[in-house]
Design a protein around this motif. Structure first.
Motif, mmCIF file in Angstrom:
data_model
loop_
_atom_site.group_PDB
_atom_site.id
_atom_site.type_symbol
_atom_site.label_atom_id
_atom_site.label_comp_id
_atom_site.label_asym_id
_atom_site.label_seq_id
_atom_site.Cartn_x
_atom_site.Cartn_y
_atom_site.Cartn_z
ATOM 1 N N GLN A 21 -2.209 4.805 -0.958
ATOM 2 C CA GLN A 21 -1.303 3.750 -1.381
ATOM 3 C C GLN A 21 -1.419 3.533 -2.888
ATOM 4 O O GLN A 21 -2.481 3.680 -3.465
ATOM 5 C CB GLN A 21 -1.644 2.434 -0.674
ATOM 6 C CG GLN A 21 -1.398 2.416 0.814
ATOM 7 C CD GLN A 21 -1.703 1.044 1.390
ATOM 8 O OE1 GLN A 21 -1.305 0.025 0.834
ATOM 9 N NE2 GLN A 21 -2.411 1.018 2.515
ATOM 10 N N TYR A 22 -0.295 3.189 -3.500
ATOM 11 C CA TYR A 22 -0.244 2.860 -4.924
ATOM 12 C C TYR A 22 -0.836 3.976 -5.795
ATOM 13 O O TYR A 22 -1.641 3.744 -6.682
ATOM 14 C CB TYR A 22 -0.929 1.522 -5.194
ATOM 15 C CG TYR A 22 -0.195 0.376 -4.539
ATOM 16 C CD1 TYR A 22 0.996 -0.107 -5.079
ATOM 17 C CD2 TYR A 22 -0.659 -0.186 -3.354
ATOM 18 C CE1 TYR A 22 1.694 -1.140 -4.455
ATOM 19 C CE2 TYR A 22 0.040 -1.217 -2.728
ATOM 20 C CZ TYR A 22 1.209 -1.677 -3.274
ATOM 21 O OH TYR A 22 1.905 -2.693 -2.655
ATOM 22 N N SER A 23 -0.427 5.193 -5.470
ATOM 23 C CA SER A 23 -0.734 6.334 -6.334
ATOM 24 C C SER A 23 0.590 6.903 -6.828
ATOM 25 O O SER A 23 1.606 6.847 -6.130
ATOM 26 C CB SER A 23 -1.529 7.408 -5.580
ATOM 27 O OG SER A 23 -0.828 7.856 -4.430
ATOM 28 N N THR A 26 2.725 3.688 0.199
ATOM 29 C CA THR A 26 2.870 2.355 -0.401
ATOM 30 C C THR A 26 3.931 1.561 0.346
ATOM 31 O O THR A 26 3.793 0.352 0.565
ATOM 32 C CB THR A 26 3.256 2.482 -1.883
ATOM 33 O OG1 THR A 26 2.321 3.347 -2.547
ATOM 34 C CG2 THR A 26 3.270 1.125 -2.574
ATOM 35 N N GLN A 27 5.001 2.250 0.766
ATOM 36 C CA GLN A 27 6.051 1.600 1.546
ATOM 37 C C GLN A 27 5.632 1.423 3.006
ATOM 38 O O GLN A 27 5.696 0.313 3.553
ATOM 39 C CB GLN A 27 7.344 2.432 1.483
ATOM 40 C CG GLN A 27 8.060 2.408 0.153
ATOM 41 C CD GLN A 27 8.841 1.124 -0.067
ATOM 42 O OE1 GLN A 27 9.072 0.348 0.853
ATOM 43 N NE2 GLN A 27 9.233 0.884 -1.305
ATOM 44 N N THR A 28 5.223 2.527 3.628
ATOM 45 C CA THR A 28 5.004 2.516 5.080
ATOM 46 C C THR A 28 3.789 1.697 5.503
ATOM 47 O O THR A 28 3.739 1.195 6.628
ATOM 48 C CB THR A 28 4.868 3.949 5.599
ATOM 49 O OG1 THR A 28 3.754 4.584 4.950
ATOM 50 C CG2 THR A 28 6.130 4.754 5.325
ATOM 51 N N ASP A 35 7.777 3.494 9.811
ATOM 52 C CA ASP A 35 7.569 4.811 10.411
ATOM 53 C C ASP A 35 8.073 4.873 11.851
ATOM 54 O O ASP A 35 8.285 5.962 12.392
ATOM 55 C CB ASP A 35 6.080 5.179 10.382
ATOM 56 C CG ASP A 35 5.684 5.815 9.064
ATOM 57 O OD1 ASP A 35 6.593 6.229 8.324
ATOM 58 O OD2 ASP A 35 4.483 5.899 8.765
ATOM 59 N N SER A 36 8.262 3.716 12.469
ATOM 60 C CA SER A 36 8.754 3.675 13.846
ATOM 61 C C SER A 36 10.191 3.152 13.929
ATOM 62 O O SER A 36 10.673 2.835 15.008
ATOM 63 C CB SER A 36 7.830 2.798 14.705
ATOM 64 O OG SER A 36 7.762 1.478 14.179
#
Length: 793
Positions: A143-145, A201-203, A211-212
């Protein structure tokens, strides 16, 4: 022997400087045009070819069927790509890519970064974008990369190494670590991103649970198939896959998607899904045909101009044969001269291409090539083409000249057979058939572009300045502050402006039968001032008003296209009907006249409007035309007072809407330029035939003048045969041009008809151009002293 051939060749070139210059320049211009078109076509066909696995990468697209319509989407639902990776062993990897605009800050630098994409960690595994620093398997895992391009890294970090450093993203300043540095994405890539941020970061944070989600169609989706996997066999399994994964939800929502796989290499030029056509394979075919035509015309010119000089060299051939020259030796000499001319033309074409390439890039709207020497193989191809033209185009003149009978030509009785005359006339007919077809096509392209620009849009776009707020919390204060500026006539807030794109909302509206009909409507979230500011006409009911408290939560305005979708014959019939859109229920209160909220290439689609302050983004500002720079400066000052943490940027609606036609405009300009070149080269060929005919009839002209013929009589005599050729060319060109341009116009939802006057005008222009070309030689022959022309009789 070779030295002798070379000496004679250059001696003849210098002896007839005018003919040589016309011949060389005609070939040079033809080769230059063909080379530039070749660069364009190669570039268009090269999109995404640099990916080593391109033949195994497929884009996932969807056709979503509802009881009302079928939506063609260029992307799948959120859950589709990762689920395909899990369910199908033939899928080696799957990747999602969601393009976005994100506020990025680094110390004192703050930029509303347009070219941002959220990407799955498999991005650099599937695609071959060059990663200069970082591990391709892990740079987008956490996340946040983020991965920055060289251009973006220079913006935020200058010459410092960005890897390991941090940036702040979004309004709330989320700390994001730079884990990789990539080379700027090449021009021939469908993707344009300067910053990639991890999809996790989103999911896993910003939009947990997506994702579902099987109903949201935001990110693009791609799968990399394993070597040997059959995409058609995989596609055949997708209906059962959707039924297994999402069958119940599909039945409940009455939305039934069908998934398809598009080869990556086909997407740019051949896909028209979601009305997001980038390239155009038809344009590639058109320019390829024009290149062939120009090359053909250049070869025809060479033959005509060379045979036009045949009589001047007849005695030279006769003397050479008398002193023992064999036919094959003369053939080699003339073919050698032809190749030398083509090589000189090749050198000029290289020079012209080098000089014109920057202008050509500008006309194309992209960097087709940064330099003609970047691809040496292309120049080798041009060189080979010049040699081939010299060889093939020189064969006929060589055999004609080497076949002269010395006894005949030395007596001054050189004539040309009917077959030779017929061939030259056929070549000129071919040239002017192409030229007339190009004139017709150019007029139609220009008229279509003019039609699109002058079409009634259904809204007012003049003097409207638009500022994107990205839903900043200070947008309402900014709007309020603008009302105090004297030059500001009105202000409104909305989720979109015409041409900017908008949301598609799952909607149910009571139809003519009384049923709640499911549809996916375009939706604009607006404020109370939007419809009035853009002068969108109301045809039934009313628009939003602050006098009605329920308008903020329970009111909807539709356009005429939406009314027809639900089966109503009159806009008044739908007023008061119930709607349910994204969980918001209420009644339809009004209908507005259809307006073009998308490009004129697309038909007007059903549109809904609702008051939704939280989802508005764009501030539309109607300004006075007087002292515009001062007004913009004052608007910017208000921005800095109310939204200080976000950079100020704006555009004007008229310019923004016009940008939608840039692709067509560039096509039109390129088409026009190459059409003019083709016509110019055709005129050189006609000049050659006119010259030849005049030389053949020199003594006839002299006798006619002695017997009292006037200059106008002589010009008419020499011109009428050529006008017959133009007429034949027109008869052939008219139906061919009509068929081709009628097919081209089918890409436009709103298009002109092909009028009869276009063909008349094209024929008249071709005749005028031909007469101007012929008159030069005809008048010159008519004014010649008959004493000189008859001296040998």
């Amino acid at each position: 022997m070779f030295k002798n051939y070379l000496k004679i060749a250059f001696r003849n070139l210098l002896k007839t400087k005018g003919f040589s210059a016309i011949n060389i320049m005609g070939l040079a211009v033809g080769l230059t045009a063909c080379f530039l078109i070749f660069l364009y076509v190669k570039f268009e066909l090269s999109y995404d070819a640099f990916h080593s696995k391109a033949d195994r990468i497929y884009k996932i697209v969807a056709d979503v069927k509802t009881p009302t319509e079928v939506l063609t989407s260029d992307r799948p639902a959120w859950a589709v790509p990762p689920s395909m990776k899990n369910d199908f062993p033939e899928v080696e990897a799957a990747v999602r890519l969601a393009q976005d605009q994100v506020l990025i800050r680094k110390d004192d630098i703050k930029i509303q970064q347009d070219d941002v994409a959220w990407a799955d960690s498999s991005f650099f595994t599937v695609f071959d974008f060059k990663l200069l620093k970082g591990d391709p398997k892990t740079v987008l895992k956490d996340q946040y990369s983020a991965v920055l391009s060289e251009k973006a890294a220079n913006k935020y970090f200058g010459k410092k190494d960005p890897v390991g450093q941090t940036i702040l993203i979004r309004d709330d300043g989320r700390t994001t670590k730079v884990t990789g540095l990539m080379k700027d994405m090449p021009e021939n890539s469908q993707f344009r991103a300067e910053v990639l941020i991890s999809m996790t970061t989103q999911t896993q944070d910003l939009a947990r649970g997506v994702d579902s989600v099987w109903g949201g169609y935001w990110p693009l989706g791609y799968v990399l198939l394993k070597p040997g996997a059959d995409p058609k066999a995989l596609q055949a399994k997708l209906p059962a896959f959707l039924e297994r994964r999402n069958g119940t939800e599909m039945k409940n929502s009455q939305m039934f998607p069908t998934l398809s796989l598009e080869p990556l290499r086909d997407v740019y030029l051949r896909s028209t899904r979601n009305n997001q056509k980038s390239g155009n394979i038809v344009n590639v075919y058109i320019f390829s045909v024009i290149a062939v035509f120009i090359l053909l015309i250049a070869c025809i010119n060479f033959i005509n101009l060379t045979t036009a000089r045949a009589s001047e060299r007849a005695k030279e051939v006769g003397i050479r044969k008398v002193v023992g020259a064999e036919k094959h030796q003369l053939t080699k000499q003339f073919i050698g001269e032809s190749i030398i001319i083509c090589l000189i033309a090749f050198l000029f074409s290289v020079l012209f291409s080098w000089l014109l390439l920057p202008l050509f890039n500008q006309l194309a709207g992209k960097t087709i090539s940064s330099g003609i020497f970047d691809q040496p193989s292309y120049l080798i191809t041009l060189f080979a083409a010049a040699i081939a033209i010299g060889l093939l185009a020189g064969l006929y003149p060589a055999f004609v000249l080497s076949s002269f009978r010395p006894v005949v030509v030395l007596k001054g009785k050189f004539t040309t057979g009917t077959r030779g005359i017929f061939l030259r006339k056929a070549l000129v007919v071919s040239q002017f058939t192409i030229s007339i077809a190009l004139i017709i096509s150019t007029i139609i392209v220009y008229n279509q572009m003019t039609f699109m620009r002058n079409q009634e849009l259904g809204f007012s776009k003049d003097q409207v300045m638009v500022v994107g707020t990205n839903r900043d919390k200070g947008k309402d204060a900014f709007k309020q502050a603008l009302t105090g500026i004297p030059a500001v006539k009105s202000v409104s807030l909305a989720s979109a402006v015409p041409g900017s794109g908008n949301n598609i909302a799952y909607t149910q509206i009571r139809n003519i039968k009384g049923d709640m009909q499911v549809a996916n409507l375009d939706v604009y979230f607006v404020d109370f001032d939007y419809i009035d500011q853009y002068k969108i006409k109301t045809v039934a009911g009313r628009t939003f008003s602050k006098d009605f408290g329920t308008d903020t939560t329970q009111a909807m305005v539709l356009n005429e296209a939406a009314v027809k979708m639900f089966g109503y014959s009159s806009p008044d019939q739908i007023i008061g009907k119930k709607f349910d859109q994204w969980g918001r229920e209420g009644q339809v209160i009004g209908v507005v006249k259809d307006f073009h909220f998308r490009s004129l290439q697309q038909p007007i689609k059903p549109l809904s409007m609702r008051i939704e302050p939280g989802n508005t983004d764009f501030v539309s500002i109607k300004v006075s035309a007087n002292n515009l720079p001062a007004t913009i400066a004052e608007v910017e000052r208000k921005w800095k007072e109310t939204i200080p943490n976000r950079p100020f940027s704006y555009f004007f609606m008229d310019e923004f809407f016009d940008r939608q036609y840039r692709v067509e405009e560039r096509f039109g300009k390129l088409f026009l330029n190459f059409a003019v070149l083709a016509i110019f080269i055709s005129c050189l060929g006609l000049l050659g035939l006119a010259s030849y005919s005049t030389i053949q009839r020199t003594k006839e002209i002299g006798i006619r003048k002695v017997l009292g013929a006037s200059t106008s009589n002589i010009v008419n005599l020499l011109s009428k045969d050529f006008l017959k050729l133009i007429l034949v060319s027109a008869v052939i060109a008219f139906p061919v041009a009509w068929l081709a341009m009628n097919r081209w116009l089918q890409d436009f939802a709103y298009r002109i008809g092909v009028s009869w006057w276009v063909f008349v005008l094209a024929g008249a222009l071709a005749t005028f151009i031909a007469l101007c070309t012929i008159s030069f030689q005809a008048i010159r022959a008519a004014l010649a002293n008959p004493v000189k022309t008859l001296r040998t009789e």
